[in-house]
Design a protein around this motif. Structure first.
Motif, mmCIF file in Angstrom:
data_model
loop_
_atom_site.group_PDB
_atom_site.id
_atom_site.type_symbol
_atom_site.label_atom_id
_atom_site.label_comp_id
_atom_site.label_asym_id
_atom_site.label_seq_id
_atom_site.Cartn_x
_atom_site.Cartn_y
_atom_site.Cartn_z
ATOM 1 N N MET A 80 -40.708 5.474 -40.276
ATOM 2 C CA MET A 80 -39.366 5.709 -40.804
ATOM 3 C C MET A 80 -38.747 6.911 -40.100
ATOM 4 S SD MET A 80 -39.179 3.192 -42.849
ATOM 5 C CE MET A 80 -37.666 3.506 -43.772
ATOM 6 N N THR A 81 -37.466 7.156 -40.320
ATOM 7 C CA THR A 81 -36.799 8.242 -39.624
ATOM 8 C C THR A 81 -37.137 9.582 -40.237
ATOM 9 O OG1 THR A 81 -34.857 8.017 -41.052
ATOM 10 C CG2 THR A 81 -34.857 6.760 -39.008
ATOM 11 N N ASP A 82 -37.197 10.610 -39.372
ATOM 12 C CA ASP A 82 -37.401 11.968 -39.862
ATOM 13 C C ASP A 82 -36.138 12.498 -40.514
ATOM 14 O OD1 ASP A 82 -39.974 11.929 -38.865
ATOM 15 O OD2 ASP A 82 -39.388 12.743 -36.924
ATOM 16 N N ASP A 83 -34.988 12.251 -39.891
ATOM 17 C CA ASP A 83 -33.700 12.701 -40.416
ATOM 18 C C ASP A 83 -32.651 11.704 -39.967
ATOM 19 O OD1 ASP A 83 -31.383 13.881 -41.206
ATOM 20 O OD2 ASP A 83 -31.608 15.697 -39.990
ATOM 21 N N PRO A 84 -32.219 10.792 -40.861
ATOM 22 C CA PRO A 84 -31.271 9.753 -40.466
ATOM 23 C C PRO A 84 -29.957 10.306 -39.930
ATOM 24 C CG PRO A 84 -32.251 9.248 -42.601
ATOM 25 C CD PRO A 84 -32.647 10.654 -42.256
ATOM 26 N N ALA A 85 -29.630 11.561 -40.246
ATOM 27 C CA ALA A 85 -28.369 12.134 -39.781
ATOM 28 C C ALA A 85 -28.499 12.859 -38.449
ATOM 29 C CB ALA A 85 -27.826 13.096 -40.835
ATOM 30 N N ALA A 86 -29.725 12.961 -37.908
ATOM 31 C CA ALA A 86 -29.937 13.653 -36.640
ATOM 32 C C ALA A 86 -29.463 12.782 -35.483
ATOM 33 C CB ALA A 86 -31.411 13.999 -36.474
ATOM 34 N N PRO A 87 -29.043 13.394 -34.371
ATOM 35 C CA PRO A 87 -28.605 12.609 -33.215
ATOM 36 C C PRO A 87 -29.706 11.676 -32.715
ATOM 37 C CG PRO A 87 -27.987 14.916 -32.964
ATOM 38 C CD PRO A 87 -28.903 14.851 -34.151
ATOM 39 N N ALA A 88 -29.324 10.492 -32.300
ATOM 40 C CA ALA A 88 -30.270 9.502 -31.795
ATOM 41 C C ALA A 88 -29.493 8.428 -31.058
ATOM 42 C CB ALA A 88 -31.072 8.878 -32.935
ATOM 43 N N ILE A 89 -30.202 7.629 -30.276
ATOM 44 C CA ILE A 89 -29.652 6.385 -29.767
ATOM 45 C C ILE A 89 -30.023 5.320 -30.795
ATOM 46 C CG2 ILE A 89 -29.612 4.714 -27.901
ATOM 47 C CD1 ILE A 89 -28.581 7.404 -27.022
ATOM 48 N N VAL A 90 -29.048 4.748 -31.440
ATOM 49 C CA VAL A 90 -29.285 3.779 -32.509
ATOM 50 C C VAL A 90 -29.154 2.367 -31.943
ATOM 51 C CG1 VAL A 90 -28.429 2.857 -34.698
ATOM 52 C CG2 VAL A 90 -28.519 5.328 -34.328
ATOM 53 N N VAL A 91 -30.138 1.522 -32.253
ATOM 54 C CA VAL A 91 -30.138 0.137 -31.786
ATOM 55 C C VAL A 91 -30.200 -0.784 -32.998
ATOM 56 C CG1 VAL A 91 -31.270 -1.594 -30.355
ATOM 57 C CG2 VAL A 91 -31.372 0.823 -29.698
ATOM 58 N N GLY A 92 -29.277 -1.736 -33.058
ATOM 59 C CA GLY A 92 -29.297 -2.727 -34.121
ATOM 60 C C GLY A 92 -30.300 -3.821 -33.809
ATOM 61 N N ILE A 93 -31.282 -3.979 -34.688
ATOM 62 C CA ILE A 93 -32.328 -4.996 -34.519
ATOM 63 C C ILE A 93 -32.086 -6.095 -35.551
ATOM 64 C CG2 ILE A 93 -34.805 -5.468 -34.606
ATOM 65 C CD1 ILE A 93 -33.981 -3.715 -32.268
ATOM 66 N N ASP A 94 -32.141 -7.352 -35.112
ATOM 67 C CA ASP A 94 -31.903 -8.453 -36.052
ATOM 68 C C ASP A 94 -32.860 -9.623 -35.854
ATOM 69 O OD1 ASP A 94 -31.032 -9.534 -33.701
ATOM 70 O OD2 ASP A 94 -28.992 -9.993 -34.367
ATOM 71 N N GLY A 95 -33.914 -9.420 -35.082
ATOM 72 C CA GLY A 95 -34.866 -10.496 -34.850
ATOM 73 C C GLY A 95 -34.563 -11.348 -33.642
ATOM 74 N N SER A 96 -33.472 -11.068 -32.943
ATOM 75 C CA SER A 96 -33.100 -11.857 -31.770
ATOM 76 C C SER A 96 -33.670 -11.240 -30.504
ATOM 77 C CB SER A 96 -31.571 -11.941 -31.648
ATOM 78 O OG SER A 96 -31.029 -10.655 -31.352
ATOM 79 N N ALA A 97 -33.799 -12.069 -29.476
ATOM 80 C CA ALA A 97 -34.236 -11.559 -28.172
ATOM 81 C C ALA A 97 -33.214 -10.589 -27.605
ATOM 82 C CB ALA A 97 -34.456 -12.730 -27.213
ATOM 83 N N ALA A 98 -31.927 -10.827 -27.900
ATOM 84 C CA ALA A 98 -30.871 -9.944 -27.402
ATOM 85 C C ALA A 98 -31.017 -8.537 -27.970
ATOM 86 C CB ALA A 98 -29.501 -10.514 -27.748
ATOM 87 N N ALA A 99 -31.451 -8.427 -29.213
ATOM 88 C CA ALA A 99 -31.647 -7.111 -29.816
ATOM 89 C C ALA A 99 -32.791 -6.358 -29.139
ATOM 90 C CB ALA A 99 -31.917 -7.253 -31.313
ATOM 91 N N VAL A 100 -33.850 -7.070 -28.776
ATOM 92 C CA VAL A 100 -34.951 -6.436 -28.046
ATOM 93 C C VAL A 100 -34.460 -5.974 -26.678
ATOM 94 C CG1 VAL A 100 -37.237 -6.784 -27.044
ATOM 95 C CG2 VAL A 100 -36.696 -7.757 -29.288
#
Length: 272
Positions: A1-21
């Motif tokens: 899980m995240t250490d701090d959800p409000a900290a800067p990061a590169i966020v990637v939306g994952i939905d189970g598709s190959a495109a998300a990977v």
């Protein structure tokens, strides 16, 4: 899980598709170069009424999809910190919330919901319009493709030229790629001279980046349809005339079919 959800990061939306990977793999270098974690976010859509068993099934599917993405990222061997976040809610709103302090939000160009419901680009368009950070719509991740492909920067007007050029040139420098600039039709000599002065200034700022102007390019979609195979990234501003729906929706997908040209939509704030 995240250490701090409000900290800067590169966020990637994952939905189970190959495109998300693919989006997660594309984002690895972004995270390493920015020295921030790679945060994989799966949104369990509970918008319709579901019983506890279905809710549990969806959470299990989310966990499997995220673990699969983690394995793919770890297989690159890159020194990136990976964070996992599984949340419940509506996908667009939840991803916008997860990316409220993100450096970049990355999603696949064709996610699982598009395949199921026949919608192309609706989620990407909504995220591009509403995010507080740049949004990358990733078509594919093919690291072994030719390395001389260009970063194309769309400049519809001078109001946001600085912000979009700056981001696009940074992306090109990081990739070691040449830049092609798409500018408005320039029929008046004063307008042409203004653009030449501006580009000369940016060439001085980025002497290590080859910068050229695409001549007789027509519209951006026409240019991409003709040259998409030689382009690895299109950088455009969120405030472009007509919005971003045509780029990330059906017209853009048609122009870029069979290519791996991704699109980066920049926020037009703090123009230089």
């Amino acid at each position: 899980m995240t250490d701090d959800p409000a900290a800067p990061a590169i966020v990637v939306g994952i939905d189970g598709s190959a495109a998300a990977v693919d989006a997660a793999l594309w984002a690895v270098d972004q995270a390493v170069d920015s020295d921030v974690p790679l945060r994989l976010v799966y949104v369990v859509d509970d918008g319709d009424a579901v019983d506890p068993h279905e809710r549990a099934r969806r959470f299990t599917a989310a966990d499997v999809a995220v673990r699969h993405a983690v394995t793919a990222v770890e297989s690159t061997g890159r020194p990136v910190k990976i964070e996992i976040e599984i949340v419940h809610g509506r996908p667009v709103q939840a991803l916008l919330h997860a990316a409220r302090s993100a450096v970049t939000l990355c999603v696949g160009a064709r996610g699982r919901s598009h395949a199921v419901h026949g919608r192309i680009g609706s989620t990407a368009a909504a995220l591009s319009a509403g995010a507080l950070c740049p949004v990358a719509i990733v078509r594919a991740h093919r690291p072994h493709r030719r390395h001389d492909r260009a970063v194309v920067i769309e400049i519809p007007d001078t109001a946001v030229a600085g912000a979009v050029l700056h981001r696009g040139l940074d992306e090109a420098r990081r990739r070691g790629a040449p830049v092609r600039v798409l500018t408005p039709a320039r029929t008046h000599p004063d307008v042409t001279a203004q653009w030449e002065r501006r580009l000369a200034e940016w060439r001085r700022r980025y002497p290590d980046v080859e910068i050229s102007v695409a001549s007789d390019s027509g519209s951006t979609l026409e240019y991409l349809a003709d040259h998409g195979e030689s382009v690895e990234l299109l950088v455009a501003g969120r405030g472009r005339p007509g919005g971003v729906s045509d780029l990330v929706g059906t017209p853009g997908n048609t122009a870029l079919r069979d290519t791996d040209c991704s699109i980066l939509v920049c926020e037009p704030h703090n123009a230089l």
